[in-house]
Enzyme design. Structure first.
Site, mmCIF file in Angstrom:
data_model
loop_
_atom_site.group_PDB
_atom_site.id
_atom_site.type_symbol
_atom_site.label_atom_id
_atom_site.label_comp_id
_atom_site.label_asym_id
_atom_site.label_seq_id
_atom_site.Cartn_x
_atom_site.Cartn_y
_atom_site.Cartn_z
ATOM 1 C CB CYS A 5 -57.556 6.733 -36.944
ATOM 2 S SG CYS A 5 -59.131 5.877 -36.701
ATOM 3 C CG ASN A 46 -66.683 6.489 -9.819
ATOM 4 O OD1 ASN A 46 -65.520 6.376 -9.436
ATOM 5 N ND2 ASN A 46 -67.693 6.615 -8.992
ATOM 6 C CG HIS A 50 -59.912 8.865 -14.087
ATOM 7 N ND1 HIS A 50 -59.769 8.397 -12.800
ATOM 8 C CD2 HIS A 50 -59.030 9.885 -14.213
ATOM 9 C CE1 HIS A 50 -58.842 9.109 -12.174
ATOM 10 N NE2 HIS A 50 -58.382 10.026 -13.007
ATOM 11 N N GLY A 88 -66.102 8.958 -1.389
ATOM 12 C CA GLY A 88 -65.691 7.619 -1.817
ATOM 13 C C GLY A 88 -64.468 7.574 -2.694
ATOM 14 C CB THR A 89 -62.007 9.577 -4.085
ATOM 15 O OG1 THR A 89 -60.712 9.430 -4.695
ATOM 16 C CG2 THR A 89 -62.102 10.920 -3.372
ATOM 17 C CB SER A 90 -58.138 6.010 -2.025
ATOM 18 O OG SER A 90 -57.764 6.081 -3.387
HETATM 19 C C1 BJW Z 1 -66.468 4.123 0.383
HETATM 20 C C2 BJW Z 1 -67.431 3.138 0.279
HETATM 21 C C3 BJW Z 1 -68.719 3.517 0.577
HETATM 22 C C4 BJW Z 1 -65.619 2.235 -0.277
HETATM 23 N N1 BJW Z 1 -68.971 4.768 0.944
HETATM 24 N N2 BJW Z 1 -66.723 5.349 0.755
HETATM 25 C C5 BJW Z 1 -48.010 13.121 -8.744
HETATM 26 C C6 BJW Z 1 -47.421 12.362 -7.756
HETATM 27 C C7 BJW Z 1 -47.311 10.982 -7.896
HETATM 28 C C8 BJW Z 1 -47.792 10.336 -9.023
HETATM 29 C C9 BJW Z 1 -48.390 11.097 -10.007
HETATM 30 C C10 BJW Z 1 -48.484 12.459 -9.857
HETATM 31 N N3 BJW Z 1 -49.113 12.939 -10.958
HETATM 32 C C11 BJW Z 1 -49.417 11.913 -11.772
HETATM 33 C C12 BJW Z 1 -48.967 10.782 -11.218
HETATM 34 C C13 BJW Z 1 -49.078 9.432 -11.812
HETATM 35 C C14 BJW Z 1 -50.445 8.829 -11.659
HETATM 36 C C15 BJW Z 1 -50.828 8.714 -10.185
HETATM 37 O O1 BJW Z 1 -51.590 9.456 -9.643
HETATM 38 N N4 BJW Z 1 -50.327 7.705 -9.494
HETATM 39 C C16 BJW Z 1 -50.696 7.489 -8.095
HETATM 40 C C17 BJW Z 1 -51.196 6.045 -7.899
HETATM 41 C C18 BJW Z 1 -49.596 7.858 -7.207
HETATM 42 N N5 BJW Z 1 -51.461 9.586 -12.384
HETATM 43 C C19 BJW Z 1 -51.617 9.475 -13.696
HETATM 44 O O2 BJW Z 1 -50.874 8.783 -14.373
HETATM 45 C C20 BJW Z 1 -52.743 10.271 -14.321
HETATM 46 N N6 BJW Z 1 -52.305 10.983 -15.461
HETATM 47 C C21 BJW Z 1 -51.512 12.054 -15.371
HETATM 48 O O3 BJW Z 1 -51.127 12.488 -14.305
HETATM 49 O O4 BJW Z 1 -51.209 12.629 -16.595
HETATM 50 C C22 BJW Z 1 -50.160 13.593 -16.632
HETATM 51 C C23 BJW Z 1 -48.888 12.835 -16.876
HETATM 52 C C24 BJW Z 1 -48.727 12.207 -18.085
HETATM 53 C C25 BJW Z 1 -47.524 11.545 -18.326
HETATM 54 C C26 BJW Z 1 -46.565 11.461 -17.314
HETATM 55 C C27 BJW Z 1 -46.796 12.064 -16.077
HETATM 56 C C28 BJW Z 1 -47.970 12.763 -15.865
HETATM 57 C C29 BJW Z 1 -53.823 9.333 -14.828
HETATM 58 C C30 BJW Z 1 -54.511 8.614 -13.741
HETATM 59 C C31 BJW Z 1 -55.503 7.596 -14.345
HETATM 60 C C32 BJW Z 1 -56.172 6.727 -13.297
HETATM 61 N N7 BJW Z 1 -56.851 5.664 -13.952
HETATM 62 C C33 BJW Z 1 -57.645 4.730 -13.174
HETATM 63 C C34 BJW Z 1 -58.179 3.624 -14.110
HETATM 64 C C35 BJW Z 1 -59.315 4.194 -14.980
HETATM 65 C C36 BJW Z 1 -59.858 3.179 -15.935
HETATM 66 C C37 BJW Z 1 -60.467 1.993 -15.263
HETATM 67 O O5 BJW Z 1 -61.400 2.120 -14.442
HETATM 68 O O6 BJW Z 1 -60.016 0.894 -15.565
HETATM 69 O O7 BJW Z 1 -58.721 5.412 -12.533
HETATM 70 S S1 BJW Z 1 -56.757 4.002 -11.792
HETATM 71 C C38 BJW Z 1 -58.125 4.016 -10.673
HETATM 72 O O8 BJW Z 1 -57.841 4.936 -9.589
HETATM 73 C C39 BJW Z 1 -59.287 4.623 -11.465
HETATM 74 C C40 BJW Z 1 -59.917 5.507 -10.428
HETATM 75 O O9 BJW Z 1 -60.729 6.486 -11.043
HETATM 76 C C41 BJW Z 1 -58.727 6.054 -9.689
HETATM 77 C C42 BJW Z 1 -59.046 6.598 -8.314
HETATM 78 O O10 BJW Z 1 -59.481 5.581 -7.471
HETATM 79 P P1 BJW Z 1 -60.678 5.871 -6.436
HETATM 80 O O11 BJW Z 1 -61.892 6.191 -7.174
HETATM 81 O O12 BJW Z 1 -60.239 6.834 -5.417
HETATM 82 O O13 BJW Z 1 -60.914 4.387 -5.829
HETATM 83 P P2 BJW Z 1 -60.104 3.645 -4.654
HETATM 84 O O14 BJW Z 1 -60.400 2.209 -4.772
HETATM 85 O O15 BJW Z 1 -58.695 4.054 -4.600
HETATM 86 O O16 BJW Z 1 -60.789 4.214 -3.321
HETATM 87 C C43 BJW Z 1 -62.131 3.928 -2.993
HETATM 88 C C44 BJW Z 1 -62.433 4.673 -1.713
HETATM 89 O O17 BJW Z 1 -63.815 4.535 -1.422
HETATM 90 C C45 BJW Z 1 -61.664 4.127 -0.496
HETATM 91 O O18 BJW Z 1 -61.076 5.237 0.178
HETATM 92 C C46 BJW Z 1 -62.758 3.482 0.362
HETATM 93 O O19 BJW Z 1 -62.521 3.632 1.750
HETATM 94 C C47 BJW Z 1 -63.980 4.245 -0.055
HETATM 95 N N8 BJW Z 1 -65.240 3.518 0.032
HETATM 96 N N9 BJW Z 1 -66.816 1.957 -0.123
HETATM 97 C C48 BJW Z 1 -67.926 5.637 1.050
HETATM 98 N N10 BJW Z 1 -69.734 2.607 0.524
HETATM 99 ZN ZN ZN Z 2 -58.813 3.719 -36.311
#
Ligand code: BJW
Ligand code: ZN
Length: 246
Positions: free
Chosen positions: A136, A108, A125, A193-195
């Site tokens: 820069c 988060n 993140h 709370g992560t997917s």
């Molecule tokens: C509750 C609830 C309640 C609700 N109680 N529960 C391997 C395989 C395939 C793809 C990749 C791979 N390796 C890398 C990738 C690419 C990519 C990736 O993972 N893609 C997937 C979508 C498949 N990853 C990346 O690009 C990462 N970088 C990387 O790997 O670098 C190396 C590299 C570089 C160059 C080329 C290749 C590799 C970076 C990932 C960055 C993610 N960024 C974001 C945005 C951040 C900024 C912003 O906020 O704007 O991060 S995307 C978004 O998703 C955000 C979150 O942190 C992240 C995770 O989401 P999260 O937190 O799990 O939220 P939700 O909405 O998905 O889930 C919420 C959950 O809560 C649900 O399950 C609900 O049920 C639950 N819930 N209420 C309990 N009350």
């Molecule tokens: Zn600068």
């Protein structure tokens, strides 16, 4: 097994933990009014991932991307930690007082864990309270209050961007290495709370389990991790966490 039995087992597991690693996602902040990404009605329903969460998207439309982030920053500015954040901060205090190890790894960017009193927080993140230069090495904490529509770098005048990790970008190396170490060492692992689909953060769950940890998941719905953890608790984190941290 009944919900009550599962909660009791999770409570016992947490009470016995000497080295605990916790991975949180957007769901833990949902009860604070911060939107999640992938649920129905979540952020990805109305925003295009490639446009707002990649460096290429930002380069092609800095004002548009900033508009989206300003809106989210306004929501975060008024959000308060909920009972789930508070329970994790309390758990950290207790484990540290007993001489154990506690690491909170969060995806988060809202700062609510620190606001709740958590100390050892690894932000995988980044944070929406920080900006950094697209050209820069300039970076600065700006908090969640109002800033320029499209802020410019005081050193080189290039566009500043939110200091968060977009798709295709590397995670901050220090935080990532510390997270891997904590997951390799922990005896109990908790995912809240992560997917569990965004990599490499989601891989920490398998890493901890493969290294021998007992794993607990708290989520409103089943995730890809639910099958592999020892205890999967279904329900709101703000209600379940205070029950199992007693
Ligand atoms: C509750 C609830 C309640 C609700 N109680 N529960 C391997 C395989 C395939 C793809 C990749 C791979 N390796 C890398 C990738 C690419 C990519 C990736 O993972 N893609 C997937 C979508 C498949 N990853 C990346 O690009 C990462 N970088 C990387 O790997 O670098 C190396 C590299 C570089 C160059 C080329 C290749 C590799 C970076 C990932 C960055 C993610 N960024 C974001 C945005 C951040 C900024 C912003 O906020 O704007 O991060 S995307 C978004 O998703 C955000 C979150 O942190 C992240 C995770 O989401 P999260 O937190 O799990 O939220 P939700 O909405 O998905 O889930 C919420 C959950 O809560 C649900 O399950 C609900 O049920 C639950 N819930 N209420 C309990 N009350
Ligand atoms: Zn600068």
């Amino acid at each position: 097994m009944s919900d009550e039995t599962l909660i009791h087992r999770a409570m016992q597991l947490l009470a016995s933990a000497r080295r605990l690693a916790v991975l949180t996602g957007a769901g833990i902040s949902a009860e604070s009014g911060v939107p999640t990404f992938r649920e129905p009605g979540g952020l990805w329903d109305t925003a295009h991932v490639d446009k707002v969460a990649t460096a290429e998207g930002f380069a092609s439309d800095p004002p548009g991307v900033w508009r989206w982030y300003h809106q989210r920053r306004r929501e975060m500015a008024v959000a308060q930690p909920n009972a789930g954040h508070v329970a994790l901060a309390e758990l950290e205090r207790r484990i540290i007082a007993d001489g154990g190890e506690f690491t909170l790894i969060t995806q988060n960017v809202d700062g609510l864990h620190a606001e709740a009193g958590s100390r050892n927080v690894l932000r995988l993140h980044g944070s929406l309270a920080y900006v950094r230069c697209t050209r820069c090495d300039f970076g600065r904490r700006v908090g969640m209050g109002p800033i320029d529509d499209v802020p410019a770098c005081p050193q080189c005048d290039a566009h500043l961007r939110p200091d968060v990790v977009w798709f295709g970008e590397e995670l901050p190396a220090e935080a990532w290495q510390a997270a891997v170490g904590a997951c390799e060492r922990c005896d109990v692992f908790l995912a809240v709370g992560t997917s569990a689909i965004v990599q490499p953060a989601a891989a920490l769950i398998e890493l901890a389990i493969d290294a021998g940890a007992k794993a607990v998941e708290i989520n409103l719905a089943p995730t890809p991790a639910s099958e592999t953890v020892d205890i999967a608790l279904q329900g709101p984190a703000g209600e379940i966490l205070p029950q199992i941290v007693q």
